[in-house]
Design a protein around this motif. Sequence first.
Motif, PDB file in Angstrom:
ATOM      1  N   ARG A 117      41.929  34.910  48.819  1.00 14.40           N
ATOM      2  CA  ARG A 117      40.623  34.700  48.165  1.00 14.40           C
ATOM      3  C   ARG A 117      39.518  34.830  49.257  1.00 14.40           C
ATOM      4  NH1 ARG A 117      41.919  29.495  44.294  1.00 14.40           N
ATOM      5  NH2 ARG A 117      42.132  30.647  42.290  1.00 14.40           N
ATOM      6  N   ILE A 118      39.948  34.005  50.370  1.00 18.57           N
ATOM      7  CA  ILE A 118      38.828  34.190  51.547  1.00 18.57           C
ATOM      8  C   ILE A 118      38.738  35.723  51.784  1.00 18.57           C
ATOM      9  CG2 ILE A 118      38.552  33.598  54.066  1.00 18.57           C
ATOM     10  CD1 ILE A 118      40.178  30.994  53.503  1.00 18.57           C
ATOM     11  N   HIS A 171      37.756  33.552  41.527  1.00 19.42           N
ATOM     12  CA  HIS A 171      37.054  33.235  42.707  1.00 19.42           C
ATOM     13  C   HIS A 171      35.823  33.882  43.151  1.00 19.42           C
ATOM     14  CE1 HIS A 171      37.492  30.827  46.512  1.00 19.42           C
ATOM     15  NE2 HIS A 171      37.178  31.872  47.140  1.00 19.42           N
ATOM     16  N   VAL A 172      35.646  35.071  43.024  1.00 21.84           N
ATOM     17  CA  VAL A 172      34.787  35.853  43.236  1.00 21.84           C
ATOM     18  C   VAL A 172      33.410  35.392  42.492  1.00 21.84           C
ATOM     19  CG1 VAL A 172      33.779  38.088  43.808  1.00 21.84           C
ATOM     20  CG2 VAL A 172      36.136  37.730  44.559  1.00 21.84           C
ATOM     21  N   LEU A 173      33.611  35.224  41.254  1.00 21.13           N
ATOM     22  CA  LEU A 173      32.526  34.962  40.298  1.00 21.13           C
ATOM     23  C   LEU A 173      31.973  33.612  40.718  1.00 21.13           C
ATOM     24  CD1 LEU A 173      34.209  36.216  37.052  1.00 21.13           C
ATOM     25  CD2 LEU A 173      32.144  37.413  38.251  1.00 21.13           C
ATOM     26  N   PHE A 201      31.759  44.417  39.071  1.00 24.59           N
ATOM     27  CA  PHE A 201      32.986  44.485  40.107  1.00 24.59           C
ATOM     28  C   PHE A 201      34.206  44.404  39.015  1.00 24.59           C
ATOM     29  CE2 PHE A 201      33.572  40.235  39.994  1.00 24.59           C
ATOM     30  CZ  PHE A 201      34.765  39.716  40.353  1.00 24.59           C
ATOM     31  N   LYS A 202      35.376  44.930  39.497  1.00 27.66           N
ATOM     32  CA  LYS A 202      36.492  44.252  38.922  1.00 27.66           C
ATOM     33  C   LYS A 202      37.566  44.121  40.052  1.00 27.66           C
ATOM     34  CE  LYS A 202      39.130  48.662  37.691  1.00 27.66           C
ATOM     35  NZ  LYS A 202      39.913  49.425  36.475  1.00 27.66           N
ATOM     36  N   VAL A 203      38.672  43.603  39.679  1.00 25.20           N
ATOM     37  CA  VAL A 203      39.906  43.444  40.641  1.00 25.20           C
ATOM     38  C   VAL A 203      40.970  43.930  40.307  1.00 25.20           C
ATOM     39  CG1 VAL A 203      41.307  41.695  41.957  1.00 25.20           C
ATOM     40  CG2 VAL A 203      38.906  40.967  41.437  1.00 25.20           C
ATOM     41  N   SER A 204      41.545  44.726  41.136  1.00 19.07           N
ATOM     42  CA  SER A 204      42.898  45.497  40.888  1.00 19.07           C
ATOM     43  C   SER A 204      43.826  45.083  41.879  1.00 19.07           C
ATOM     44  CB  SER A 204      42.626  47.281  40.958  1.00 19.07           C
ATOM     45  OG  SER A 204      41.712  47.443  39.803  1.00 19.07           O
ATOM     46  N   VAL A 205      45.034  44.392  41.385  1.00 15.27           N
ATOM     47  CA  VAL A 205      45.976  44.027  42.211  1.00 15.27           C
ATOM     48  C   VAL A 205      47.218  44.671  42.293  1.00 15.27           C
ATOM     49  CG1 VAL A 205      47.554  42.011  42.890  1.00 15.27           C
ATOM     50  CG2 VAL A 205      45.015  41.400  42.095  1.00 15.27           C
ATOM     51  N   LEU A 265      43.037  34.992  39.232  1.00 11.19           N
ATOM     52  CA  LEU A 265      42.832  34.279  40.257  1.00 11.19           C
ATOM     53  C   LEU A 265      41.890  34.547  41.454  1.00 11.19           C
ATOM     54  CD1 LEU A 265      46.684  33.231  40.569  1.00 11.19           C
ATOM     55  CD2 LEU A 265      44.741  31.711  39.754  1.00 11.19           C
ATOM     56  N   VAL A 266      42.077  35.970  41.687  1.00 10.97           N
ATOM     57  CA  VAL A 266      41.102  36.313  42.716  1.00 10.97           C
ATOM     58  C   VAL A 266      39.687  36.615  42.192  1.00 10.97           C
ATOM     59  CG1 VAL A 266      40.753  38.405  44.439  1.00 10.97           C
ATOM     60  CG2 VAL A 266      42.978  37.335  44.298  1.00 10.97           C
TER      61      VAL A 266
END
Length: 406
Positions: free
Chosen positions: A89-90, A131-133, A106-110, A127-128
């Motif tokens: 997350r950091i 946290h960014v939002l 944006f979007k997160v792709s894990v 989860l990521v």
Amino acid sequence: MNPDMILLRFGEFTVKGRNRDRFEKRVWEQVRRALGDFPRAGIQKAFGRLYVALNGEPYEEMAVRLRDVFGIVSFSPVRKTPNDLEAIRIAAIDVMRGLPRQPETFKVSVRRVDKSFPHDSQEMNHLVGGHVLRELPGLKVNVREPEVELKVEIQPEGTYVFSRVEQAAGGFPYGTNGKALLLLSGGIDSPVAGYLAMRQGLELEAVHFYSYPYTSEQATEKVISLVRKLSHYTGAPIKLHLVSFTDIQTAIAQGGHDSLIITLMRRAMLRIADRLAEEREALGVVTGDSLGQVASQTLSSMNVIGRATELPLLRPLVTMDKNEIIRIARNIDTYDTSILPYEDCCTLFVPKNPSTNPNLGVVEKAEAGLADLDGMIGRAVASAETLSITPEFRSAAQSAGEDDWF
């Protein structure tokens, strides 16, 4: 963002089964050469990719070198973290805050490769992303067309977080698909053909024909400059064979077959290339032919000319139009050199009405009437001058020109 590493992705050769290890080793060697001026950088090999640890070296300067390495399809500056949710997350916040401009969406792709990690890919997206939002108010999620895609790859050795993907040269590592000779004039097309052939993994040696006193020394210097530019992409010197074509060209011009001059010249050049290829253990000949551009490049002409050699004739530009070729020439920095006004031997003795539909029997009969053609070809091969060209190469003429200033 201050990246820790560069993630390098291999190109299409990764599907080549038994050749994979050999190809990946060659890419590693090319990357090592390209980054030779950055001694603190460390290269690590993983399955289907390479990682370059920056160790304080400047990313942007290294990126300039990596863009031109054949076999690398793309690369990204990444932050590496332990496989720990809070650390990830950091790193995600650091990557987002390090963007040149803050996006609206944006979007997160894990991608979870390490299956022992306690959260699966879908959980990690939330989860990521959540946290960014929370940390960056004003951002919105857009899973279809985000301005930024924040990528998280959870590997056994650590997690890589990044958002930037830069395109590289792609193709195959240089020299992994054999050796060929490039017929290199001073024009726009043949350097582009050479670049595209090298991108497909061919090791090249170049052959240039000159006709002193009809062609100038500047024309040869121009070709040397073109080879210097091509050698930038190889990570190794390119051999340039300079072949005197004056006697053969004069005999053809005086042979009384004006409409066939271009056809006869090109066939003689291929015969010379054939013999040089045998000496150099090359298995093909690369030309800058583009179908229909000039009289010697009609399908009928290419058929008759090509029969002068049994080697495969490789024509990377055959279906391209001129605008496509010029675009590539500009991209690889050969265009401005190619248009310098120094004539090569291919532009000499050009008839007003060259044959676009030559007859093979007539051409062979015309060749039979040229006294000692085979002997002239043998002497041209034997007297060829060979130079080993690197990006730093300076010819004797260039060195003399520089010395004149002192």
